[in-house]
Design a protein around this motif. Structure first.
Motif, PDB file in Angstrom:
ATOM      1  N   THR A   1       0.833  -1.199   0.000  1.00  0.00           N
ATOM      2  CA  THR A   1       0.000   0.000   0.000  1.00  0.00           C
ATOM      3  C   THR A   1       0.871   1.253   0.000  1.00  0.00           C
ATOM      4  O   THR A   1       0.612   2.207  -0.746  1.00  0.00           O
TER       5      THR A   1
ATOM      6  N   ALA B   1       2.427   1.634  -3.486  1.00  0.00           N
ATOM      7  CA  ALA B   1       1.459   2.100  -4.482  1.00  0.00           C
ATOM      8  C   ALA B   1       1.167   3.586  -4.304  1.00  0.00           C
ATOM      9  O   ALA B   1       1.129   4.347  -5.277  1.00  0.00           O
TER      10      ALA B   1
ATOM     11  N   GLN C   1      -7.158   0.117  -2.405  1.00  0.00           N
ATOM     12  CA  GLN C   1      -6.463  -0.988  -3.056  1.00  0.00           C
ATOM     13  C   GLN C   1      -7.264  -2.278  -2.927  1.00  0.00           C
ATOM     14  O   GLN C   1      -8.044  -2.439  -2.001  1.00  0.00           O
TER      15      GLN C   1
ATOM     16  N   LEU D   1      -2.205  -6.896  -7.243  1.00  0.00           N
ATOM     17  CA  LEU D   1      -2.797  -5.771  -6.530  1.00  0.00           C
ATOM     18  C   LEU D   1      -3.188  -4.719  -7.555  1.00  0.00           C
ATOM     19  O   LEU D   1      -2.452  -4.475  -8.505  1.00  0.00           O
ATOM     20  N   GLU D   2      -4.349  -4.133  -7.339  1.00  0.00           N
ATOM     21  CA  GLU D   2      -4.734  -2.968  -8.132  1.00  0.00           C
ATOM     22  C   GLU D   2      -5.155  -1.889  -7.149  1.00  0.00           C
ATOM     23  O   GLU D   2      -5.993  -2.134  -6.282  1.00  0.00           O
ATOM     24  N   ALA D   3      -4.543  -0.734  -7.290  1.00  0.00           N
ATOM     25  CA  ALA D   3      -4.823   0.387  -6.396  1.00  0.00           C
ATOM     26  C   ALA D   3      -5.264   1.581  -7.230  1.00  0.00           C
ATOM     27  O   ALA D   3      -5.026   1.646  -8.436  1.00  0.00           O
TER      28      ALA D   3
END
Length: 167
Positions: A73, A76, A104, A155-157
């Motif tokens: 986190t 990102a 996220q 992961l997509e944030a």
């Protein structure tokens, strides 16, 4: 040595028409934000749309032997801040950038070295930011950060980054 409450000096803007040297920018970033030295960033590359970091997993290991979500986190969020800061620098603007909102989704465990890619959520995002800055002296842009471990999206944030008014 950084002091609490004392802003770190800005990196001088590149000459008009020039881009930042990635190694120089990362060295400055490590001085400005001491945590950067512990994130495992091996390489940074940039084109007109995307900013990419290649990272080592080891500094972000959790108790399960995979990546710690809190470290991901932070990475990102910082990658989005860097995208915005570098975009401003490319346009000869020295402005403060802050994250206004971030979220996220963790999609798969990170089990090896990885890459994070940041890009505008909307294709017209940079043009809109430039228009906001010209009209109001401040603006906001929505960015997406994706973490890839090999061919797996882990992961997509998403983050909204605010560019504060000039001083």
């Amino acid at each position: 040595m950084r002091e609490i409450g004392i802003p770190h000096p800005r990196l001088p803007l590149p000459a008009p028409g020039q881009d930042d040297d990635p190694a120089r920018f990362l060295a400055w970033l490590g001085e400005a934000i001491p945590l950067v030295g512990h994130l495992g960033i091996r390489r940074m590359t940039r084109d007109d749309r995307e900013l990419t970091w290649e990272l080592e997993l080891t500094p972000s290991l959790n108790d399960k032997g995979t990546a710690f979500g809190g470290a991901l986190t932070a990475q990102a969020t910082l990658l989005g801040w860097c995208w915005t800061t570098l975009w401003l620098r490319r346009h000869s603007l020295a402005r403060d950038v802050v994250v206004a909102e971030a979220s996220q989704r963790f999609l798969a465990p990170v089990t090896g070295d990885y890459r994070m890619v940041c890009f505008p959520e909307r294709e017209e995002g940079p043009v809109s930011l430039a228009e906001q800055l010209a009209a109001r002296g401040r603006g906001r842009i929505a960015l997406v950060q994706q973490l890839w471990c090999g061919d797996t999206l882990c992961l997509e944030a998403r983050g909204d980054y605010a560019v504060l008014g000039g001083s």
